[in-house]
Design a protein around this motif. Structure first.
Motif, PDB file in Angstrom:
ATOM      1  N   THR A   2       0.850  -1.193   0.000  1.00 45.10           N
ATOM      2  CA  THR A   2       0.000   0.000   0.000  1.00 45.10           C
ATOM      3  C   THR A   2       0.885   1.243   0.000  1.00 45.10           C
ATOM      4  O   THR A   2       2.023   1.223   0.488  1.00 45.10           O
ATOM      5  CB  THR A   2      -0.924   0.044   1.227  1.00 45.10           C
ATOM      6  N   CYS A  25       4.317   4.098 -11.306  1.00 44.97           N
ATOM      7  CA  CYS A  25       3.275   3.099 -11.569  1.00 44.97           C
ATOM      8  C   CYS A  25       2.362   3.510 -12.712  1.00 44.97           C
ATOM      9  O   CYS A  25       2.171   4.700 -12.980  1.00 44.97           O
ATOM     10  CB  CYS A  25       2.412   2.879 -10.318  1.00 44.97           C
ATOM     11  N   ALA A  27      -1.685   2.828 -14.005  1.00 47.84           N
ATOM     12  CA  ALA A  27      -2.977   2.398 -13.462  1.00 47.84           C
ATOM     13  C   ALA A  27      -3.592   1.382 -14.399  1.00 47.84           C
ATOM     14  O   ALA A  27      -3.522   1.524 -15.628  1.00 47.84           O
ATOM     15  CB  ALA A  27      -3.902   3.589 -13.291  1.00 47.84           C
ATOM     16  N   LYS A  28      -4.174   0.345 -13.845  1.00 48.80           N
ATOM     17  CA  LYS A  28      -4.812  -0.690 -14.661  1.00 48.80           C
ATOM     18  C   LYS A  28      -5.973  -0.115 -15.471  1.00 48.80           C
ATOM     19  O   LYS A  28      -6.639   0.837 -15.053  1.00 48.80           O
ATOM     20  CB  LYS A  28      -5.307  -1.823 -13.766  1.00 48.80           C
ATOM     21  N   GLU A  45      -3.454   0.298  -3.383  1.00 54.59           N
ATOM     22  CA  GLU A  45      -2.733  -0.969  -3.331  1.00 54.59           C
ATOM     23  C   GLU A  45      -2.007  -1.108  -4.659  1.00 54.59           C
ATOM     24  O   GLU A  45      -2.595  -0.876  -5.719  1.00 54.59           O
ATOM     25  CB  GLU A  45      -3.697  -2.138  -3.124  1.00 54.59           C
ATOM     26  N   PHE A  46      -0.720  -1.465  -4.609  1.00 54.19           N
ATOM     27  CA  PHE A  46       0.033  -1.589  -5.850  1.00 54.19           C
ATOM     28  C   PHE A  46       0.978  -2.790  -5.783  1.00 54.19           C
ATOM     29  O   PHE A  46       1.338  -3.256  -4.704  1.00 54.19           O
ATOM     30  CB  PHE A  46       0.811  -0.300  -6.143  1.00 54.19           C
ATOM     31  N   SER A  47       1.320  -3.284  -6.968  1.00 53.85           N
ATOM     32  CA  SER A  47       2.265  -4.384  -7.066  1.00 53.85           C
ATOM     33  C   SER A  47       3.569  -3.877  -7.661  1.00 53.85           C
ATOM     34  O   SER A  47       3.569  -2.982  -8.510  1.00 53.85           O
ATOM     35  CB  SER A  47       1.695  -5.510  -7.942  1.00 53.85           C
ATOM     36  N   ASN A  57       2.463  -1.417 -10.693  1.00 49.32           N
ATOM     37  CA  ASN A  57       1.094  -1.240 -11.191  1.00 49.32           C
ATOM     38  C   ASN A  57       0.169  -0.921 -10.027  1.00 49.32           C
ATOM     39  O   ASN A  57       0.250  -1.574  -8.974  1.00 49.32           O
ATOM     40  CB  ASN A  57       0.580  -2.526 -11.857  1.00 49.32           C
ATOM     41  N   ILE A  58      -0.711   0.061 -10.213  1.00 52.37           N
ATOM     42  CA  ILE A  58      -1.745   0.323  -9.210  1.00 52.37           C
ATOM     43  C   ILE A  58      -2.857  -0.692  -9.397  1.00 52.37           C
ATOM     44  O   ILE A  58      -3.442  -0.807 -10.479  1.00 52.37           O
ATOM     45  CB  ILE A  58      -2.287   1.757  -9.344  1.00 52.37           C
ATOM     46  N   GLU A  59      -3.152  -1.452  -8.340  1.00 50.81           N
ATOM     47  CA  GLU A  59      -4.151  -2.518  -8.412  1.00 50.81           C
ATOM     48  C   GLU A  59      -5.522  -2.056  -7.920  1.00 50.81           C
ATOM     49  O   GLU A  59      -6.553  -2.497  -8.424  1.00 50.81           O
ATOM     50  CB  GLU A  59      -3.691  -3.722  -7.568  1.00 50.81           C
ATOM     51  N   GLU A  60      -5.526  -1.190  -6.923  1.00 49.01           N
ATOM     52  CA  GLU A  60      -6.797  -0.782  -6.313  1.00 49.01           C
ATOM     53  C   GLU A  60      -6.652   0.597  -5.701  1.00 49.01           C
ATOM     54  O   GLU A  60      -5.619   0.932  -5.116  1.00 49.01           O
ATOM     55  CB  GLU A  60      -7.206  -1.778  -5.227  1.00 49.01           C
TER      56      GLU A  60
END
Length: 293
Positions: A2, A25, A27-28, A45-47, A57-60
Motif C-alpha cells: 500500500t 506506476c 494504473a490498470k 494498493e500496488f504491485s 502497477n496500481i491494483e486498487e
C-alpha cells in the motif's frame, strides 16, 4: 503493498510507500472502465514489477475520505493558505474565494500571512482581525526570518495538508523550511520522467514524516467558484450566521433587503466590510452565471 500517490503526470503515478521509496506506476485499465481517475492523495494498493527501477502497477484505489476539484487531490485533512502581507499586498478577494471553496468542501483552513518583516505591526493586526473575526485561525509569520514557522510543523503532523496561495508569497521557501529534501525529491521524479524540475502546473505531495504529507500546489492568480448556488453562498461566510436572526425575511441573501441583520452588522463593524463586499461580488457572479447558463 500500500502507498499514497504523490504525483501524476502523463499517465504515470508516483506512489510513496510510506517509508522512503517512490515507485513509478501505471494504473490498470479497469479504472478507465469504471470511469475512475486516480488522484494525487489517493491511498492505493500496488504491485512491484521491477524492484530495481522501482516500477509497479496500481491494483486498487482505496476509499476516499474526500476529494477536491481545484487542486485535483483526495484525502485532504486541512488547508494552509499563504498570502503575503506585502510585496505583493494580499488580494483579499482571491483569499475569500479560496475560503469559499474550502468551506464548500468541508476542509478546515488555517490562514498564514507571510513577510511579517515587510509591514508594520498595525497593518498585520488589521489583516489578522478580518479573518479572526470571521472564525479562522490566523498565523502571522516571516519565513525569511524564521519567525512564527515553528507552529506549522506541529499543525502538519499526522495529516495531509494542502499548501496554497498565489505566486510570490513564499510557498516554496516555506516548503523547503519544512522539508529541506523536497527539492531533491522533486528533482528525482523530474529526472525519471525527463521533465524540468520547475514544472509548477502539477500538484505534488511531499513526504514530511510518517503519515505526514504536504501538497505543494501551483500558484494561482484567479479561482473559479463553481458548483455553488447563489442562495447557498452565505453558508460559506461563517461569520454571517451570528446575525441572520435579525433579518426580516426568511431566505434573506443580505444584498437588497432593507431590514437585514448581516448588513447592519457590516455597518456596525461587526462583520468585515471587505468580506461583505467580496461576498456581494461572488454572489452576483454566481447569479449571472445561472442566468446565462
Amino acid at each position: 503493498m500500500t502507498g499514497k500517490i504523490i504525483k501524476g503526470i502523463a499517465g504515470f503515478y508516483y506512489v510513496h510507500d510510506g517509508k522512503e521509496t517512490v515507485y513509478q506506476c501505471k494504473a490498470k485499465g479497469i479504472f478507465r472502465n469504471r470511469k475512475i481517475k486516480p488522484l494525487v492523495g489517493d491511498n492505493v494498493e500496488f504491485s512491484v514489477l521491477d524492484p530495481v527501477d522501482k516500477e509497479g502497477n496500481i491494483e486498487e484505489i482505496l476509499p476516499r475520505k474526500n476529494s477536491l476539484i481545484r487542486p485535483a487531490v483526495a484525502n485532504i485533512d486541512q488547508a494552509v493558505v499563504l498570502f503575503a502581507l506585502a510585496d505583493p499586498k494580499p488580494n483579499l478577494h482571491l483569499l475569500d474565494r479560496f475560503l469559499v471553496m474550502m468551506e464548500k468542501a468541508g476542509v478546515p483552513v488555517q490562514i498564514c500571512f507571510n513577510k511579517l518583516d515587510l509591514c508594520t505591526e498595525k497593518e498585520s493586526e488589521e489583516y489578522q482581525k478580518i479573518y479572526k473575526d470571521a472564525g479562522y485561525t490566523v498565523h502571522p509569520l516571516s519565513v525569511k526570518e524564521g519567525i512564527g514557522t515553528e507552529w506549522i510543523a506541529r499543525a502538519l503532523w499526522g495529516k495531509t495538508t494542502v499548501l496554497a496561495g498565489p505566486s510570490g508569497v513564499g510557498k516554496s521557501s516555506l516548503t523547503n523550511r519544512l522539508q529541506p529534501e523536497a527539492g531533491m525529491e522533486t528533482g528525482k521524479i523530474s529526472e525519471k520522467i525527463r521533465r524540468g524540475k520547475h514544472t509548477t502546473r502539477h500538484s505534488q505531495l511531499i513526504y514530511v514524516e510518517e503519515d505526514t504529507y504536504l501538497l505543494d500546489t501551483p500558484g494561482f492568480s484567479s479561482l473559479l467558484v463553481d458548483a455553488v448556488e447563489p442562495e447557498e453562498l452565505q453558508m460559506y461566510f461563517p461569520e454571517f450566521s451570528r446575525f441572520t436572526d435579525a433579518c426580516r425575511f426568511l431566505g434573506c441573501v443580505h444584498i437588497g433587503e432593507r431590514v437585514c441583520g448581516v448588513k447592519e452588522a457590516v455597518e456596525l463593524g461587526k462583520v468585515s466590510k471587505s468580506r461583505y463586499e467580496n461576498y456581494c461580488l461572488i454572489y452576483q457572479e454566481l447569479k449571472d452565471k445561472r442566468r446565462y447558463s
